[in-house]
Motif scaffolding. Sequence first.
Motif, mmCIF file in Angstrom:
data_model
loop_
_atom_site.group_PDB
_atom_site.id
_atom_site.type_symbol
_atom_site.label_atom_id
_atom_site.label_comp_id
_atom_site.label_asym_id
_atom_site.label_seq_id
_atom_site.Cartn_x
_atom_site.Cartn_y
_atom_site.Cartn_z
ATOM 1 N N GLY A 1 35.497 45.468 27.382
ATOM 2 C CA GLY A 1 35.842 46.887 27.395
ATOM 3 C C GLY A 1 36.369 47.274 28.765
ATOM 4 O O GLY A 1 35.931 46.727 29.785
ATOM 5 N N GLY A 2 37.310 48.210 28.779
ATOM 6 C CA GLY A 2 37.834 48.661 30.065
ATOM 7 C C GLY A 2 38.592 49.955 29.902
ATOM 8 O O GLY A 2 39.012 50.317 28.813
ATOM 9 N N SER A 3 38.739 50.656 31.016
ATOM 10 C CA SER A 3 39.481 51.908 30.973
ATOM 11 C C SER A 3 40.254 52.032 32.276
ATOM 12 O O SER A 3 40.811 51.040 32.753
ATOM 13 N N GLY B 1 29.419 40.171 26.330
ATOM 14 C CA GLY B 1 30.083 41.466 26.533
ATOM 15 C C GLY B 1 30.467 41.631 27.998
ATOM 16 O O GLY B 1 29.666 41.341 28.885
ATOM 17 N N ILE B 2 31.690 42.049 28.228
ATOM 18 C CA ILE B 2 32.177 42.263 29.601
ATOM 19 C C ILE B 2 32.729 43.684 29.706
ATOM 20 O O ILE B 2 33.566 44.086 28.899
ATOM 21 N N LEU B 3 32.226 44.448 30.679
ATOM 22 C CA LEU B 3 32.704 45.825 30.849
ATOM 23 C C LEU B 3 33.304 45.982 32.240
ATOM 24 O O LEU B 3 32.672 45.644 33.238
ATOM 25 N N LEU B 4 34.529 46.480 32.273
ATOM 26 C CA LEU B 4 35.279 46.572 33.537
ATOM 27 C C LEU B 4 35.380 48.014 34.020
ATOM 28 O O LEU B 4 34.744 48.906 33.468
ATOM 29 N N SER B 5 36.215 48.212 35.012
ATOM 30 C CA SER B 5 36.438 49.524 35.631
ATOM 31 C C SER B 5 36.743 50.604 34.583
ATOM 32 O O SER B 5 37.422 50.336 33.589
ATOM 33 N N GLY B 6 36.264 51.822 34.816
ATOM 34 C CA GLY B 6 36.560 52.910 33.891
ATOM 35 C C GLY B 6 35.940 54.212 34.347
ATOM 36 O O GLY B 6 34.934 54.216 35.061
ATOM 37 N N ALA B 7 36.563 55.308 33.886
ATOM 38 C CA ALA B 7 36.182 56.617 34.401
ATOM 39 C C ALA B 7 35.231 57.393 33.503
ATOM 40 O O ALA B 7 34.881 58.524 33.808
ATOM 41 N N ASN B 8 34.838 56.843 32.357
ATOM 42 C CA ASN B 8 33.801 57.557 31.603
ATOM 43 C C ASN B 8 32.709 56.600 31.153
ATOM 44 O O ASN B 8 32.724 55.419 31.502
ATOM 45 N N ARG B 9 31.771 57.097 30.373
ATOM 46 C CA ARG B 9 30.582 56.298 30.082
ATOM 47 C C ARG B 9 30.741 55.431 28.837
ATOM 48 O O ARG B 9 29.825 54.712 28.463
ATOM 49 N N MET C 1 27.014 48.067 25.686
ATOM 50 C CA MET C 1 26.456 46.942 26.450
ATOM 51 C C MET C 1 24.941 46.852 26.245
ATOM 52 O O MET C 1 24.385 45.756 26.163
ATOM 53 N N LYS C 2 24.299 48.001 26.124
ATOM 54 C CA LYS C 2 22.848 47.983 25.851
ATOM 55 C C LYS C 2 22.577 47.329 24.505
ATOM 56 O O LYS C 2 21.663 46.537 24.357
ATOM 57 N N TRP C 3 23.414 47.693 23.492
ATOM 58 C CA TRP C 3 23.196 47.112 22.158
ATOM 59 C C TRP C 3 23.405 45.595 22.183
ATOM 60 O O TRP C 3 22.706 44.855 21.492
#
Lengths: 272, 198
Positions: free
Chosen positions: B16-18, B129-137, B143-145
């Motif tokens: 995920g990313g934004s 799961g990989i989460l990148l830079s982003g401006a909201n939640r 990621m918790k799930w």
Amino acid sequence: MKDIDIADLRRITELIKTKHSYDFTNYAMSSFKRRIVRILELYNLTVDSLIVKLSQPKFLEEFLNEITVNVTEMFRDPSFWRVLRDDIIPAILLNHQKIRIWHAGCSSGEEVFSMAILLKEMDILHNVQVIATDLDTNILERAKSGAYNLKNMDLNEKNYIRFQGTGSLKDYYQEVNGKAVMDKSLVMDVSFRKHDLVKGGIFNKFDLVLCRNVMIYFNQALQNEVLKKFHESLFKYGYLAIGSKESLIWCDIANKFIVVNNEEKIYKKIKD
Amino acid sequence: MSKFKFNKKYKAIVIGGSAGSFQGIVKILSNLPEHFPIPIIMCLHRLKHVRNGFVEALSIKSIAEVTEPHDKESIKKGKVYLAPANYHLSIELGHYFSLSTEEMINNSRPAIDITLGTSAYVYRDKLIGILLSGANRDGGLGMKWIKDRGGLTIVQEPSECMIDTMPKAAMGYTNIDHVLKIDQIVQFLKELDKQYIK
């Protein structure tokens, strides 16, 4: 967010199937589950209390309204509407003076109004018979009333500009009590009817069937069944339009259609 | 010596990313080992009404083919998938995609929480799961799930992010396994690749 398991979903669909004449068994699992969870949260229910409530016909209407996804736009995918105006409708007019169009799963009617505006700008609004169906009677009423939230009109206007209409979307509505109320004469001849794609039969023959982003809520088996109905509901050489990320390639009747526009997912029936 | 321990075979990676994630994504895709053994599913916030261009921009440098899946398309290894504009992207139990136009979540469609959440449900502990830079939640809960179902969680090092709201949200919701810079994520994927016999 609450989570519910497959067994609970099955209990819900079984009950609806036996008590009422709807069958959600073959709805796509993940979105159907989200809709159910949404209803549980909205009404503050448990699965058991939902099942009790579902026996009441009055609640079932509300349930149908919430379970169906009614998020739509006018002129969604403007390039699709341009192709309809510039290629598809003129091609139909070569063979037919009167055109018959079916909006299958019309929801709150944004596409019906988009079509009416397109036809009016082509000056053929009155040569076209439009039938718009949905399984949810509440949403059909909303479609008929043609009153939309003003905040949505910004997006609709942007789509209309990309569609390159001849005027401004503002020509077709008035602001009344904070709502955008569409010009009723646009849909004067449209027949809005209750029809369930899952259980409903064939009721007419059409030159063009639009069913965009409706079958994404069905699993492949059900998509297959519904596509057979669309095939049967089309005249030979009639057109079928589906959502930009939907496809016919997996279904039984694929070889009875040819692709007219792959980008916009417009197909033509070539075999009975 | 590898700094990562792989004690099971993973079946999918979801990213995920934004805002601010594009360069990182390009770097990851351009350094991906050839014939990468598991599918990569990406949900990136993007302009709702621009249907074309994004997948092409990502494909230029990507080692593997990047495609936007059709509704009900099967998920295949070696492929990189991108959630299409203006649709939510879900993963179904039969290992195929489904699309929807439901309400926006966190002001987003596609919403990262939906793609991450449905992936977690289907792949359980076989998911990264990989989460990148982003401006909201958006993506934080997803990621918790993933973590709750036994999957492996990675976020981009907040100090490296153009906007760190998104990885920090995930770190607030759950105990993230690895906090890595993009270069380290690239290294992680290379080492992961070596775990699979081709």
